[in-house]
Motif scaffolding. Sequence first.
Motif, PDB file in Angstrom:
ATOM      1  N   TRP A   1     -33.598   4.898  60.806  1.00  0.00           N
ATOM      2  CA  TRP A   1     -34.753   5.027  60.103  1.00  0.00           C
ATOM      3  C   TRP A   1     -35.260   6.418  60.099  1.00  0.00           C
ATOM      4  O   TRP A   1     -36.068   6.796  58.958  1.00  0.00           O
ATOM      5  CB  TRP A   1     -35.692   4.488  61.303  1.00  0.00           C
ATOM      6  CG  TRP A   1     -35.443   3.010  61.386  1.00  0.00           C
ATOM      7  CD1 TRP A   1     -34.847   2.337  62.471  1.00  0.00           C
ATOM      8  CD2 TRP A   1     -35.679   2.064  60.413  1.00  0.00           C
ATOM      9  NE1 TRP A   1     -34.875   1.023  62.085  1.00  0.00           N
ATOM     10  CE2 TRP A   1     -35.348   0.743  60.882  1.00  0.00           C
ATOM     11  CE3 TRP A   1     -36.513   2.114  59.065  1.00  0.00           C
ATOM     12  CZ2 TRP A   1     -35.736  -0.465  60.058  1.00  0.00           C
ATOM     13  CZ3 TRP A   1     -36.691   0.999  58.486  1.00  0.00           C
ATOM     14  CH2 TRP A   1     -36.381  -0.414  58.949  1.00  0.00           C
ATOM     15  N   ARG A   2     -34.748   7.325  60.795  1.00  0.00           N
ATOM     16  CA  ARG A   2     -35.110   8.622  60.442  1.00  0.00           C
ATOM     17  C   ARG A   2     -34.466   9.367  59.131  1.00  0.00           C
ATOM     18  O   ARG A   2     -34.935   9.953  58.258  1.00  0.00           O
ATOM     19  CB  ARG A   2     -34.472   9.656  61.742  1.00  0.00           C
ATOM     20  CG  ARG A   2     -34.755  11.200  61.519  1.00  0.00           C
ATOM     21  CD  ARG A   2     -34.181  12.066  62.580  1.00  0.00           C
ATOM     22  NE  ARG A   2     -33.697  13.340  62.267  1.00  0.00           N
ATOM     23  CZ  ARG A   2     -32.980  13.862  61.377  1.00  0.00           C
ATOM     24  NH1 ARG A   2     -31.885  12.951  60.760  1.00  0.00           N
ATOM     25  NH2 ARG A   2     -32.885  14.990  61.187  1.00  0.00           N
ATOM     26  N   THR A   3     -33.093   9.187  59.381  1.00  0.00           N
ATOM     27  CA  THR A   3     -32.461   9.617  58.028  1.00  0.00           C
ATOM     28  C   THR A   3     -32.831   8.630  56.836  1.00  0.00           C
ATOM     29  O   THR A   3     -33.176   9.261  55.655  1.00  0.00           O
ATOM     30  CB  THR A   3     -30.965   9.558  58.240  1.00  0.00           C
ATOM     31  OG1 THR A   3     -30.601  10.256  59.083  1.00  0.00           O
ATOM     32  CG2 THR A   3     -30.137   9.991  57.068  1.00  0.00           C
TER      33      THR A   3
ATOM     34  N   TRP B   1     -32.702  18.915  55.044  1.00  0.00           N
ATOM     35  CA  TRP B   1     -33.787  18.139  55.759  1.00  0.00           C
ATOM     36  C   TRP B   1     -33.474  16.577  55.994  1.00  0.00           C
ATOM     37  O   TRP B   1     -33.312  16.101  57.130  1.00  0.00           O
ATOM     38  CB  TRP B   1     -35.109  17.990  55.034  1.00  0.00           C
ATOM     39  CG  TRP B   1     -36.176  17.315  55.940  1.00  0.00           C
ATOM     40  CD1 TRP B   1     -36.577  17.747  57.019  1.00  0.00           C
ATOM     41  CD2 TRP B   1     -37.001  16.188  55.458  1.00  0.00           C
ATOM     42  NE1 TRP B   1     -37.491  17.114  57.506  1.00  0.00           N
ATOM     43  CE2 TRP B   1     -38.097  16.145  56.714  1.00  0.00           C
ATOM     44  CE3 TRP B   1     -36.894  15.565  54.317  1.00  0.00           C
ATOM     45  CZ2 TRP B   1     -39.079  15.107  56.570  1.00  0.00           C
ATOM     46  CZ3 TRP B   1     -38.064  14.592  54.324  1.00  0.00           C
ATOM     47  CH2 TRP B   1     -38.964  14.227  55.542  1.00  0.00           C
TER      48      TRP B   1
ATOM     49  N   ASN C   1     -29.675   8.013  63.653  1.00  0.00           N
ATOM     50  CA  ASN C   1     -31.047   7.280  63.674  1.00  0.00           C
ATOM     51  C   ASN C   1     -31.004   7.051  62.257  1.00  0.00           C
ATOM     52  O   ASN C   1     -31.777   7.507  61.223  1.00  0.00           O
ATOM     53  CB  ASN C   1     -32.221   8.244  64.100  1.00  0.00           C
ATOM     54  CG  ASN C   1     -33.497   7.099  64.070  1.00  0.00           C
ATOM     55  OD1 ASN C   1     -33.676   6.174  63.377  1.00  0.00           O
ATOM     56  ND2 ASN C   1     -34.454   7.355  65.329  1.00  0.00           N
TER      57      ASN C   1
ATOM     58  N   GLY D   1     -35.706   7.085  56.240  1.00  0.00           N
ATOM     59  CA  GLY D   1     -36.823   7.442  55.860  1.00  0.00           C
ATOM     60  C   GLY D   1     -37.038   8.708  55.139  1.00  0.00           C
ATOM     61  O   GLY D   1     -37.911   8.915  54.383  1.00  0.00           O
ATOM     62  N   ARG D   2     -36.396   9.590  55.639  1.00  0.00           N
ATOM     63  CA  ARG D   2     -36.498  11.247  55.000  1.00  0.00           C
ATOM     64  C   ARG D   2     -35.793  11.118  53.535  1.00  0.00           C
ATOM     65  O   ARG D   2     -36.348  11.608  52.773  1.00  0.00           O
ATOM     66  CB  ARG D   2     -35.841  12.220  55.816  1.00  0.00           C
ATOM     67  CG  ARG D   2     -36.627  12.537  57.036  1.00  0.00           C
ATOM     68  CD  ARG D   2     -35.638  13.630  57.839  1.00  0.00           C
ATOM     69  NE  ARG D   2     -36.479  13.909  59.003  1.00  0.00           N
ATOM     70  CZ  ARG D   2     -36.253  15.112  59.608  1.00  0.00           C
ATOM     71  NH1 ARG D   2     -35.255  15.961  59.326  1.00  0.00           N
ATOM     72  NH2 ARG D   2     -36.904  15.325  60.701  1.00  0.00           N
TER      73      ARG D   2
END
Length: 137
Positions: free
Chosen positions: A80-82, A134, A78, A84-85
């Motif tokens: 957006w997940r990676t 993370w 993803n 965004g983090r």
Amino acid sequence: MDLADKAGEWRVLLGQLVRYGLTGGLASIVNIGVYWVLATRGRLDPNLAWTAGFLGAVVVGYVVHSRWSFRGHGRRGNLWRTGGRFVIISLVSFGLNSLWVWLLVSRLAWPVWSPYPLVLGVTPLAVFWLNRRWVFE
């Protein structure tokens, strides 16, 4: 876990750290280059100059870290997940580096180059750990 497995894990970690350092060096050159030019030649406020350099470094950093530094580590399903983090951790990095610039240059009136040791030494180790644990887990 046996000794050979532990040695393999350490080799993987060391490889990531070396690739991370090289990539971070590239991103830092972008950041510092933009900062230096804007702060010295453009006479821009040092914090604004640092912000502009940071934005260029984030783009370079995400692309190269996600494809090379942490290759084979974690999942990338993803964006957006990676991504965004990565942006969140980059903002942590930005905040810490902005603190060095503000404290040393704006507050203590030290030379424009004075934050470099902290920017290139302290911040990268903290950000490597956060990225590995993370962002690219």
